[in-house]
Enzyme design. Structure first.
Site, short mmCIF file in Angstrom:
data_model
loop_
_atom_site.label_atom_id
_atom_site.label_comp_id
_atom_site.label_asym_id
_atom_site.label_seq_id
_atom_site.Cartn_x
_atom_site.Cartn_y
_atom_site.Cartn_z
N GLU A 146 0.86 -1.19 0.00
CA GLU A 146 0.00 0.00 0.00
C GLU A 146 0.89 1.24 0.00
OE1 GLU A 146 -3.45 -0.33 2.33
OE2 GLU A 146 -3.84 1.82 2.39
N ASN A 189 -3.25 -1.71 7.70
CA ASN A 189 -4.55 -2.29 7.34
C ASN A 189 -4.29 -3.79 7.31
OD1 ASN A 189 -5.82 0.26 6.94
ND2 ASN A 189 -4.77 0.42 4.99
N GLU A 270 -10.56 4.49 9.31
CA GLU A 270 -10.79 4.12 7.91
C GLU A 270 -11.36 2.71 7.78
OE1 GLU A 270 -6.97 5.02 6.02
OE2 GLU A 270 -7.64 7.07 5.69
N ASP A 343 -2.65 14.23 7.19
CA ASP A 343 -2.17 12.98 6.62
C ASP A 343 -0.96 13.15 5.72
OD1 ASP A 343 -1.98 10.38 5.87
OD2 ASP A 343 -3.79 10.31 4.66
N GLU A 371 3.87 9.04 -0.83
CA GLU A 371 2.46 8.98 -1.23
C GLU A 371 1.98 10.34 -1.75
OE1 GLU A 371 -0.23 7.79 1.90
OE2 GLU A 371 -2.00 8.25 0.70
C1 BDP Z 1 -3.20 7.32 4.31
C2 BDP Z 1 -3.12 6.36 3.18
C3 BDP Z 1 -3.78 5.03 3.45
C4 BDP Z 1 -3.31 4.50 4.79
C5 BDP Z 1 -3.61 5.52 5.86
C6 BDP Z 1 -3.04 5.15 7.23
O1 BDP Z 1 -3.71 6.96 2.06
O2 BDP Z 1 -3.43 4.17 2.39
O3 BDP Z 1 -3.91 3.30 5.09
O4 BDP Z 1 -3.00 6.74 5.55
O5 BDP Z 1 -2.04 5.75 7.60
O6 BDP Z 1 -2.12 8.21 4.15
O7 BDP Z 1 -3.59 4.31 7.91
#
Ligand code: BDP
Length: 677
Positions: A146, A189, A270, A343, A371
């Site tokens: 990811e 995740n 999430e 984020d 990212e």
């Molecule tokens: C965000 C990402 C996602 C991650 C999430 C996290 O887009 O893919 O799962 O953070 O940190 O930056 O849990």
């Protein structure tokens, strides 16, 4: 033997050696680790020669140090901090390394090799400022990563535990060489399967490879694992069966991996399961796990990355949820907090949670993988961003620090060859947040095998130091944030609307552009996110007149014609930032070209191509964002703005269609972007 045959043999062997050596030097696989063999003699004094870590020291030094003799000495803990070391040149060619533990000797050995390669002094005394310095891999068990842009996962789960790729050891060596001493192997995740017997056997095999390098293994766990793996009826942390399940699991893990580090948990975030599903708090969830690990000295890193779609300001939510729990967490729980409140954006102010929970342990989570900074296509040296955080937040009482890894199975490990510097810099800053970003860049440049002469160092250091601000300027200057394309987060989409998507996953939630102005009003008269900050920070950023330009649109909704202190309007200033990002991206590409003769040809070409792509992406960001915001400002572009030859419609039509674990290729971008058409 026939002399001619003998000479031919030698000639062939040296050709093979040279080919091997050259191949290693140009493909990036050797990282910053020493490669040229030397013939030093190493003497071990006062240590256990059979200890695997001490054997490693001897091996590294005998192969790579250019000292005549290196003496390794174990001293008492009273003299040298647990993981620390002292290196002393006691006479020309003779160096002594002392530490109270074998791992300290290993760090001292790498410090000596670093000093030799960079020409620094060999008198070094150092100890880490933070105990646990951890990489977080967001690797899935199916081999995808990811937000990973350097190929697939390093971990070959299908082959483990019987087959061990040589890269595992090289990875551990690279980590140890910069002081990284922990690795979370799997995505936050988390699949519950990582805790199955089968996978734990594989994890144990990796732990065995990493152990001599002082690198501990940790796992991300799914809070619902008891239900998913063993069909328990609930994962309620106050349920006795559930607590027992975790205790048994911990016992099983420690029987396989006696030095297992602990768990990382993303809960009620999430869509992940967590204690709140049962009306319990984060503290109750974290403590239940912490008690299962307590007998073995394991820790729980409990993430504070929580936000719900219905709250007014996402930037406030982690604080709202966690600050009231201060004092309720067990001693072996550490709250893992992203550096900023949203984020991992190219620029965020620090998260207000830092310092707001004096009775709880906290740690920062940085994102090394890019990212939000152009994936592995863009050059962005991240140490300046992390240093900016350390300028505001004192981590000296933090026990741990984490960085989301940018490592995959790509030959050069990180996709963009220059992104190796971010893995390196994370380790160095985790060891000592006081080091300077420039010194770290120089150190890395001198050790990377990309540059054939030290002459490149000054020029390329300048490129690196400028690079992050350059990205901020062409993507999201002045405090703008999260105006990325949906899902994959590459490229601009300030206009993005996805029917049915959560508002707080869409750019308009963040930029709030309208006829009056642009930016998120987080002042006392807005969402009052400023109210969560300490007074000395809040009073500065809380007023539109004193807020630093770099945070202006983070904290304020600013009228288009608002006069910035130097007489420009907000609109002019915004345009200038986009313009400056574009210009800097061009300058980076030009500077790289002027350093050509000092750069390995393969690396030169690879990075030159990426810099060209980055410059065009900068133009894409510049054109798309300026055209879009102009619709609201209703004002013309200042003359300094590079002409835009395409329409907003053309940019809005761009759809890269990629997943969250790949960087778009240049051919895809050529095909999708309106340029060249
Ligand atoms: C965000 C990402 C996602 C991650 C999430 C996290 O887009 O893919 O799962 O953070 O940190 O930056 O849990």
């Amino acid at each position: 033997m026939d002399l001619r045959k003998f000479l031919l043999g030698i000639y062939l062997i040296s050709l093979i050696f040279m080919a091997h050596h050259t191949a290693k030097a140009i493909d990036g696989s050797g990282l910053w680790l020493p490669e040229s063999l030397s013939a030093s003699k190493t003497t071990v004094v006062g240590g256990d020669v059979a200890d695997a870590t001490i054997r490693l020291c001897v091996n590294e030094l005998e192969r790579f140090s250019n000292c005549d003799t290196v003496e390794l000495r174990i001293v008492s803990e009273a003299d040298i901090h647990l993981q620390g070391y002292e290196v002393r040149e006691i006479s020309p060619g003779v160096v002594e390394i002392s530490a109270s533990q074998p791992v300290g000797l290993l760090y001292g050995s790498y410090a000596l090799l670093r000093a030799e390669q960079t020409g620094a002094s060999k008198d070094i005394s150092s100890a880490p400022k933070i105990d646990h310095r951890i990489l977080n891999h967001w690797d899935n068990l199916d081999g995808t990563i990811e937000r990973g842009y350097a190929g697939h996962s390093l971990w070959q789960w299908d082959e483990l535990p019987s087959e061990l790729s040589p890269r595992y050891e090289q990875y551990a060596r690279a980590c140890a060489s910069v002081g990284i001493n922990g690795t979370v192997l799997n995505n936050v995740n988390a699949s519950a399967n990582i805790l199955s017997d089968d996978y734990l056997g594989k994890v144990a095999a990796l732990a065995d490879v990493f152990r001599p390098y002082g690198l501990k293994v940790y796992l991300s766990v799914n809070f619902a694992s008891p239900m998913l793996l063993d069909s328990l009826a609930t994962a309620d942390p106050l349920d006795t069966e559930v607590a027992l399940w975790w205790q048994k699991k911990a016992k099983e893990i420690y029987s396989l991996i006696p030095d297992f580090g602990g768990f990382l948990v993303k809960a009620n975030s999430e869509g992940q399961p967590g204690p709140c599903d049962y009306g319990r708090s984060h503290a109750q969830g974290a403590n239940m796990l912490a008690r299962a690990l307590e007998p073995y000295d394991g820790i729980v890193m409990w993430r504070a990355f929580v936000y719900s779609p219905d709250d007014a300001d996402r930037a406030k939510q982690a604080y709202n949820e966690f600050e009231p729990l201060d004092g309720q967490f067990d001693h072996n729980v550490i709250i893992q907090i992203k550096n900023g409140p949203i984020d991992f954006q190219p620029r965020e102010p620090f998260s207000p949670l830092f310092g707001a929970m004096p009775h709880s342990s906290q740690m920062v989570e940085f994102q090394i993988t890019q990212e939000y900074l152009g994936h592995s296509n863009h050059l962005a040296y991240l140490a300046p961003m992390w240093k900016e955080f350390f300028d505001y937040v004192d981590c000296s009482d933090h026990k741990a620090i984490a960085g989301v890894a940018n490592i995959g199975d790509a030959t050069n490990w990180t996709g963009h060859p220059m992104a190796q510097s971010n893995w390196y810099a994370f380790g160095r800053l985790a060891w000592d947040p006081g080091l300077s970003e420039r010194d770290i860049a120089r150190e890395w440049l001198l050790q990377s095998h990309f540059f054939t002469s030290d002459k490149a160092v000054d020029q390329v250091t300048d490129i690196m130091i400028e690079s992050r601000e350059c990205v901020v300027d062409y993507m999201m200057p002045m405090g703008l944030h999260h105006i990325f394309a949906f899902g994959h987060h590459y490229g601009p989409e300030p206009w993005c609307d996805v029917p049915g998507a959560r508002a707080d996953w869409l750019p308009k939630y963040y930029h709030r552009a309208d006829k009056e102005g642009i930016g998120f009003d987080r002042s006392a008269s807005g969402s009052n996110a400023v109210g969560q900050y300490p007074e000395n920070f809040a009073s500065i950023v809380g007023s539109i007149d004193t807020c630093p330009e770099k945070f202006l649109l983070w904290f304020h909704h600013v009228p288009w014609r608002y006069q910035i202190s130097d007489g420009r309007t907000l609109w002019e200033a915004l345009c200038e930032h986009y313009e400056s990002g574009l210009k800097k991206a061009g300058e980076m590409a030009d500077l790289w070209i002027t350093s050509r003769e000092y750069i390995d040809p393969y690396i030169y070409a690879d990075v030159a191509d990426r810099l060209k792509l980055q410059e065009r992406d900068a133009k894409w960001w510049h054109d798309a964002c300026l055209l879009y915001f102009k619709e609201f400002s209703g004002m013309d572009f200042p003359e300094s703005v590079t002409p835009i030859d395409h329409t907003l419609d053309e940019f809005e039509a761009v759809n890269l269609g990629i997943s969250n674990y790949e960087a778009p290729s240049s051919s895809l971008l050529n095909n999708k972007l309106p340029y060249n058409k």
